[in-house]
Design an enzyme around this catalytic site. Structure first.
Site, short mmCIF file in Angstrom:
data_model
loop_
_atom_site.label_atom_id
_atom_site.label_comp_id
_atom_site.label_asym_id
_atom_site.label_seq_id
_atom_site.Cartn_x
_atom_site.Cartn_y
_atom_site.Cartn_z
N SER A 117 -4.26 -0.46 -1.96
CA SER A 117 -3.24 -0.18 -2.69
C SER A 117 -3.59 -0.89 -4.06
CB SER A 117 -1.90 -0.42 -2.21
OG SER A 117 -1.02 -0.42 -3.63
N TYR A 141 4.58 -5.90 0.03
CA TYR A 141 3.50 -5.04 0.35
C TYR A 141 2.14 -5.05 -0.21
CZ TYR A 141 1.40 -0.43 0.04
OH TYR A 141 0.77 0.70 -0.03
N LYS A 145 -1.40 -6.04 1.67
CA LYS A 145 -2.80 -5.09 1.66
C LYS A 145 -3.84 -5.79 1.31
CE LYS A 145 -1.43 -1.02 2.92
NZ LYS A 145 -2.12 -0.24 3.79
#
Ligand code: UDP
Length: 327
Positions: A117, A141, A145
């Site tokens: 991402s 988040y 990643k």
């Protein structure tokens, strides 16, 4: 090739499977259907319902066919949710992902395309972001990643794995048959389209005081079919002996929230009700990609150019599927 797609019933994963099947690959989907939909899985793919953290489901998926490579999309992907539940993100995105890698090793599978991402980058870095821009996630988040990318790097260094990490910017739009249908939708474009149909209350504009041209946050929107096609190119690249690396997937155009709203009004011909709201925690002001490396390395180039084209496909799918997927 026989390709195991984790998260292949999700929004991006199901379009990846569609593109794999179109390219005459065979797809085995492993998805727990916690956010994906059974109906989103293309009929020619084989679905194993289960989690990447569950040895039995993984065993079933790896035994369905002799797997040549894995495309790993199964993950938790909400920025706001990750702020509220960082442990859940650690558990699914890092711990369970690592278990998938261990299971690949046990089955002698080395090649992996990982769904990473733009959230891994330091948003204070100059735009557009290249793969060598500084990394500093703004939310849990993005941290998970990045952690998983680091694990891939480590395992690749000892020869246990070969990988491409695709760093998606803002994926949007639909194919003819597959579109965005999240339970408890949080993404800007599907919310705006539903508000345009009168199927939703006014959409909050999270922050009008960002240091951007109109005060709202800027993102780089890229069509889901273009993103999916990059995965097909990435598995071929690995099979041909390509190097381990991360690649950005974006359109290279920054669009503000207000500009997205105006474009939705143009494409739908309807007014979109919105309401000002405070910034959403964890949201960076701007994320814009340079995808020169993906173009060079994969020979990839986006076919759906411009936000209006992306929105037309998303709107078309939503009008044809007003209730989303049945199951
Ligand atoms: N956004 C917004 N209202 C919403 C949902 C999103 O203003 O109801 C903004 C969000 O703050 C971000 C952009 O729209 O700047 C894109 O958000 P989305 O959740 O679609 O993707 P993200 O960039 O978080 O991955």
């Amino acid at each position: 090739m026989n390709v195991l797609v984790t998260g292949g019933a999700g929004y991006i994963g199901s379009v990846v499977v569609e593109e794999l099947v179109r390219a005459r690959h065979s797809a085995i989907v492993l998805d727990d259907l916690s956010s994906g939909h059974r109906d989103a899985v293309p009929p020619l793919a084989y679905l194993v319902k289960g989690s990447i953290g569950d040895p039995e489901s993984l065993g079933q998926a790896f035994q369905a066919k002799s797997i040549d490579c894995v495309i790993h999309l199964a993950a938790k992907s909400g920025v706001a949710e990750s702020m509220a539940r960082p442990d859940l993100y650690e558990q699914v995105n890092v711990t369970q992902g690592t278990f998938l890698l261990d299971t690949m090793r046990a089955h002698g599978v080395t090649d992996l395309v990982f769904s990473s991402s733009a959230a891994v980058y330091d948003p204070s870095a100059p735009m557009p972001l290249t793969e060598s821009s500084p990394l500093r996630p703004s939310n849990p988040y993005g941290e998970t990643k990045l952690r998983f990318e680091r694990i891939l790097e480590e395992r690749a260094a000892t020869g246990g794995i070969r990988y491409v990490a695709l760093r998606y910017f803002n994926v949007a739009g639909a194919s003819i048959d597959r579109g965005e249908d999240h339970r408890g939708e949080t993404h800007l474009i599907p919310l705006l389209l539903d508000a345009a149909r009168g199927a939703r209350e006014p959409v909050p504009i999270y922050g009008s005081d960002y240091p951007t041209r109109d005060g709202t946050a800027i993102r780089d929107y890229i069509h889901v079919v273009d993103v999916a096609e990059a995965h097909v190119r990435a598995i071929r690249y690995l099979a041909d002996g390509g190097e381990n690396r991360a690649l950005n997937l974006g359109a290279g155009q920054g669009v503000s929230v207000r500009e997205v709203i105006a474009a939705v009004e143009t494409v739908t011909g309807r007014r979109v009700p919105t309401v000002p709201a405070p910034r959403r925690q964890g949201d960076p002001p701007a994320l814009i990609a340079s995808s020169d490396a993906a173009r060079r390395v994969l020979g990839w180039s986006p076919q759906f150019e411009g936000l209006n084209v992306i929105l037309e496909t998303a709107w078309g799918w939503r009008v044809r599927h007003p209730e989303g997927y049945k199951e």
